[in-house]
Design a protein around this motif. Structure first.
Motif, PDB file in Angstrom:
ATOM      1  N   ASP A 100       0.810  -1.226   0.000  1.00  0.00           N
ATOM      2  CA  ASP A 100       0.000   0.000   0.000  1.00  0.00           C
ATOM      3  C   ASP A 100       0.841   1.273   0.000  1.00  0.00           C
ATOM      4  O   ASP A 100       0.318   2.356  -0.260  1.00  0.00           O
ATOM      5  N   ALA A 101       2.128   1.162   0.297  1.00  0.00           N
ATOM      6  CA  ALA A 101       3.007   2.335   0.295  1.00  0.00           C
ATOM      7  C   ALA A 101       3.038   3.021  -1.068  1.00  0.00           C
ATOM      8  O   ALA A 101       3.337   4.210  -1.147  1.00  0.00           O
ATOM      9  N   LYS A 102       2.705   2.298  -2.122  1.00  0.00           N
ATOM     10  CA  LYS A 102       2.674   2.898  -3.465  1.00  0.00           C
ATOM     11  C   LYS A 102       1.786   4.149  -3.462  1.00  0.00           C
ATOM     12  O   LYS A 102       2.148   5.183  -4.033  1.00  0.00           O
ATOM     13  N   LYS A 103       0.646   4.072  -2.809  1.00  0.00           N
ATOM     14  CA  LYS A 103      -0.279   5.217  -2.744  1.00  0.00           C
ATOM     15  C   LYS A 103       0.382   6.399  -2.029  1.00  0.00           C
ATOM     16  O   LYS A 103       0.209   7.546  -2.425  1.00  0.00           O
ATOM     17  N   PHE A 104       1.125   6.091  -0.968  1.00  0.00           N
ATOM     18  CA  PHE A 104       1.835   7.147  -0.245  1.00  0.00           C
ATOM     19  C   PHE A 104       2.855   7.829  -1.157  1.00  0.00           C
ATOM     20  O   PHE A 104       2.912   9.050  -1.223  1.00  0.00           O
ATOM     21  N   TYR A 105       3.647   7.020  -1.876  1.00  0.00           N
ATOM     22  CA  TYR A 105       4.651   7.601  -2.764  1.00  0.00           C
ATOM     23  C   TYR A 105       3.995   8.465  -3.841  1.00  0.00           C
ATOM     24  O   TYR A 105       4.482   9.544  -4.160  1.00  0.00           O
ATOM     25  N   GLU A 106       2.884   7.988  -4.384  1.00  0.00           N
ATOM     26  CA  GLU A 106       2.173   8.782  -5.400  1.00  0.00           C
ATOM     27  C   GLU A 106       1.691  10.096  -4.804  1.00  0.00           C
ATOM     28  O   GLU A 106       1.771  11.144  -5.458  1.00  0.00           O
ATOM     29  N   SER A 107       1.241  10.080  -3.558  1.00  0.00           N
ATOM     30  CA  SER A 107       0.781  11.314  -2.903  1.00  0.00           C
ATOM     31  C   SER A 107       1.932  12.293  -2.691  1.00  0.00           C
ATOM     32  O   SER A 107       1.704  13.492  -2.510  1.00  0.00           O
ATOM     33  N   GLN A 108       3.164  11.785  -2.742  1.00  0.00           N
ATOM     34  CA  GLN A 108       4.355  12.628  -2.561  1.00  0.00           C
ATOM     35  C   GLN A 108       5.022  12.985  -3.889  1.00  0.00           C
ATOM     36  O   GLN A 108       6.150  13.461  -3.924  1.00  0.00           O
ATOM     37  N   GLY A 109       4.310  12.740  -4.991  1.00  0.00           N
ATOM     38  CA  GLY A 109       4.794  13.179  -6.308  1.00  0.00           C
ATOM     39  C   GLY A 109       5.533  12.135  -7.120  1.00  0.00           C
ATOM     40  O   GLY A 109       6.010  12.436  -8.215  1.00  0.00           O
ATOM     41  N   PHE A 110       5.639  10.912  -6.629  1.00  0.00           N
ATOM     42  CA  PHE A 110       6.309   9.848  -7.381  1.00  0.00           C
ATOM     43  C   PHE A 110       5.356   9.272  -8.421  1.00  0.00           C
ATOM     44  O   PHE A 110       4.146   9.201  -8.196  1.00  0.00           O
ATOM     45  N   LYS A 111       5.929   8.848  -9.541  1.00  0.00           N
ATOM     46  CA  LYS A 111       5.158   8.233 -10.619  1.00  0.00           C
ATOM     47  C   LYS A 111       5.821   6.901 -10.998  1.00  0.00           C
ATOM     48  O   LYS A 111       7.041   6.785 -10.985  1.00  0.00           O
ATOM     49  N   VAL A 112       4.985   5.929 -11.356  1.00  0.00           N
ATOM     50  CA  VAL A 112       5.503   4.647 -11.842  1.00  0.00           C
ATOM     51  C   VAL A 112       6.074   4.869 -13.236  1.00  0.00           C
ATOM     52  O   VAL A 112       5.418   5.466 -14.090  1.00  0.00           O
ATOM     53  N   TYR A 113       7.310   4.424 -13.468  1.00  0.00           N
ATOM     54  CA  TYR A 113       7.884   4.529 -14.805  1.00  0.00           C
ATOM     55  C   TYR A 113       8.160   3.159 -15.421  1.00  0.00           C
ATOM     56  O   TYR A 113       8.448   3.056 -16.612  1.00  0.00           O
ATOM     57  N   ASP A 114       8.046   2.088 -14.608  1.00  0.00           N
ATOM     58  CA  ASP A 114       8.262   0.748 -15.146  1.00  0.00           C
ATOM     59  C   ASP A 114       7.862  -0.273 -14.076  1.00  0.00           C
ATOM     60  O   ASP A 114       7.565   0.095 -12.938  1.00  0.00           O
ATOM     61  N   VAL A 115       7.879  -1.536 -14.459  1.00  0.00           N
ATOM     62  CA  VAL A 115       7.697  -2.640 -13.522  1.00  0.00           C
ATOM     63  C   VAL A 115       8.868  -3.596 -13.738  1.00  0.00           C
ATOM     64  O   VAL A 115       9.459  -3.620 -14.822  1.00  0.00           O
ATOM     65  N   ALA A 116       9.192  -4.363 -12.711  1.00  0.00           N
ATOM     66  CA  ALA A 116      10.321  -5.291 -12.850  1.00  0.00           C
ATOM     67  C   ALA A 116      10.166  -6.430 -11.857  1.00  0.00           C
ATOM     68  O   ALA A 116       9.599  -6.263 -10.776  1.00  0.00           O
ATOM     69  N   ILE A 117      10.686  -7.574 -12.253  1.00  0.00           N
ATOM     70  CA  ILE A 117      10.772  -8.730 -11.370  1.00  0.00           C
ATOM     71  C   ILE A 117      12.255  -9.029 -11.192  1.00  0.00           C
ATOM     72  O   ILE A 117      12.975  -9.235 -12.165  1.00  0.00           O
ATOM     73  N   PHE A 118      12.705  -8.967  -9.936  1.00  0.00           N
ATOM     74  CA  PHE A 118      14.113  -9.186  -9.615  1.00  0.00           C
ATOM     75  C   PHE A 118      14.269 -10.536  -8.938  1.00  0.00           C
ATOM     76  O   PHE A 118      13.621 -10.804  -7.929  1.00  0.00           O
ATOM     77  N   ASP A 119      15.141 -11.385  -9.470  1.00  0.00           N
ATOM     78  CA  ASP A 119      15.464 -12.667  -8.851  1.00  0.00           C
ATOM     79  C   ASP A 119      16.455 -12.383  -7.724  1.00  0.00           C
ATOM     80  O   ASP A 119      17.555 -11.885  -7.961  1.00  0.00           O
ATOM     81  N   ILE A 120      16.060 -12.695  -6.496  1.00  0.00           N
ATOM     82  CA  ILE A 120      16.937 -12.414  -5.358  1.00  0.00           C
ATOM     83  C   ILE A 120      17.531 -13.685  -4.755  1.00  0.00           C
ATOM     84  O   ILE A 120      18.110 -13.651  -3.678  1.00  0.00           O
ATOM     85  N   GLY A 121      17.376 -14.792  -5.474  1.00  0.00           N
ATOM     86  CA  GLY A 121      17.957 -16.046  -5.014  1.00  0.00           C
ATOM     87  C   GLY A 121      17.011 -16.857  -4.153  1.00  0.00           C
ATOM     88  O   GLY A 121      15.944 -16.380  -3.754  1.00  0.00           O
ATOM     89  N   ASN A 122      17.404 -18.093  -3.892  1.00  0.00           N
ATOM     90  CA  ASN A 122      16.639 -18.999  -3.039  1.00  0.00           C
ATOM     91  C   ASN A 122      15.214 -19.211  -3.565  1.00  0.00           C
ATOM     92  O   ASN A 122      14.292 -19.422  -2.798  1.00  0.00           O
ATOM     93  N   SER A 123      15.045 -19.069  -4.879  1.00  0.00           N
ATOM     94  CA  SER A 123      13.767 -19.179  -5.599  1.00  0.00           C
ATOM     95  C   SER A 123      12.765 -18.078  -5.239  1.00  0.00           C
ATOM     96  O   SER A 123      11.569 -18.233  -5.441  1.00  0.00           O
ATOM     97  N   TYR A 124      13.265 -16.943  -4.733  1.00  0.00           N
ATOM     98  CA  TYR A 124      12.413 -15.797  -4.420  1.00  0.00           C
ATOM     99  C   TYR A 124      12.624 -14.690  -5.451  1.00  0.00           C
ATOM    100  O   TYR A 124      13.722 -14.540  -6.003  1.00  0.00           O
TER     101      TYR A 124
END
Length: 164
Positions: free
Chosen positions: A127-151
């Motif tokens: 839900d923090a996404k809404k907070f960031y948007e309220s502070q002027g941030f905009k989504v510019y992309d999406v990404a999936i990051f492999d962080i190991g251990n199958s996560y």
């Protein structure tokens, strides 16, 4: 109050990370993944590496002599870009305006460093996404990051352009 952290504050950062992550991500991630990510991102060796990097900054947020959160950001992570890697608060700190103050602080520090853009990643189910948007941030992309251990981290990439 926003206080610059040092290597001596690593245990405090680890404590705040563990408490805030367990409340923030409990409904989003399995406990095993939370524990794995905390170990990966907040180990003493990882944090010491950050403190040795002059562009990586950690600050603790304190109110009434109690540490309620922390921020970690890196100047020049990309050309003319500061990356906000970490901004976490204890559950009891939410709703006090500390997140807004912390973000304003990071925006000011970004501008002082000569960067023109502030970026961050946020989990798609956070839900923090809404907070960031309220502070002027905009989504510019999406990404999936492999962080190991199958996560993976399935995130929105957000930015704030520093006005000149």
């Amino acid at each position: 109050m926003i206080i610059k952290a040092t290597e001596n504050d690593i245990p405090t950062i680890q404590h705040l990370a563990k408490k805030s992550w367990n409340s923030t991500y409990a409904h989003i991630l399995e406990q095993k993944q939370i524990d794995y990510m905390l170990g990966l991102m907040y180990s003493e060796s990882t944090l010491k590496t950050h403190f040795k990097n002059p562009n990586y900054q950690y600050y603790l947020i304190q109110e009434d002599e109690v540490f309620l959160g922390f921020i970690g950001f890196e100047f020049h992570n990309e050309p003319e870009t500061t990356k906000l890697h970490r901004i976490y608060f204890l559950k009891e700190a939410q709703g006090k305006g500390l997140g807004k103050k912390a973000l304003e602080f990071v925006k000011t520090e970004t501008e002082k460093a000569g960067d023109k853009r502030l970026t961050l990643t946020v989990n798609k189910n956070n839900d923090a996404k809404k907070f960031y948007e309220s502070q002027g941030f905009k989504v510019y992309d999406v990404a999936i990051f492999d962080i190991g251990n199958s996560y993976v981290m399935d995130d929105y990439l957000m930015e704030f352009i520093i006005a000149k």
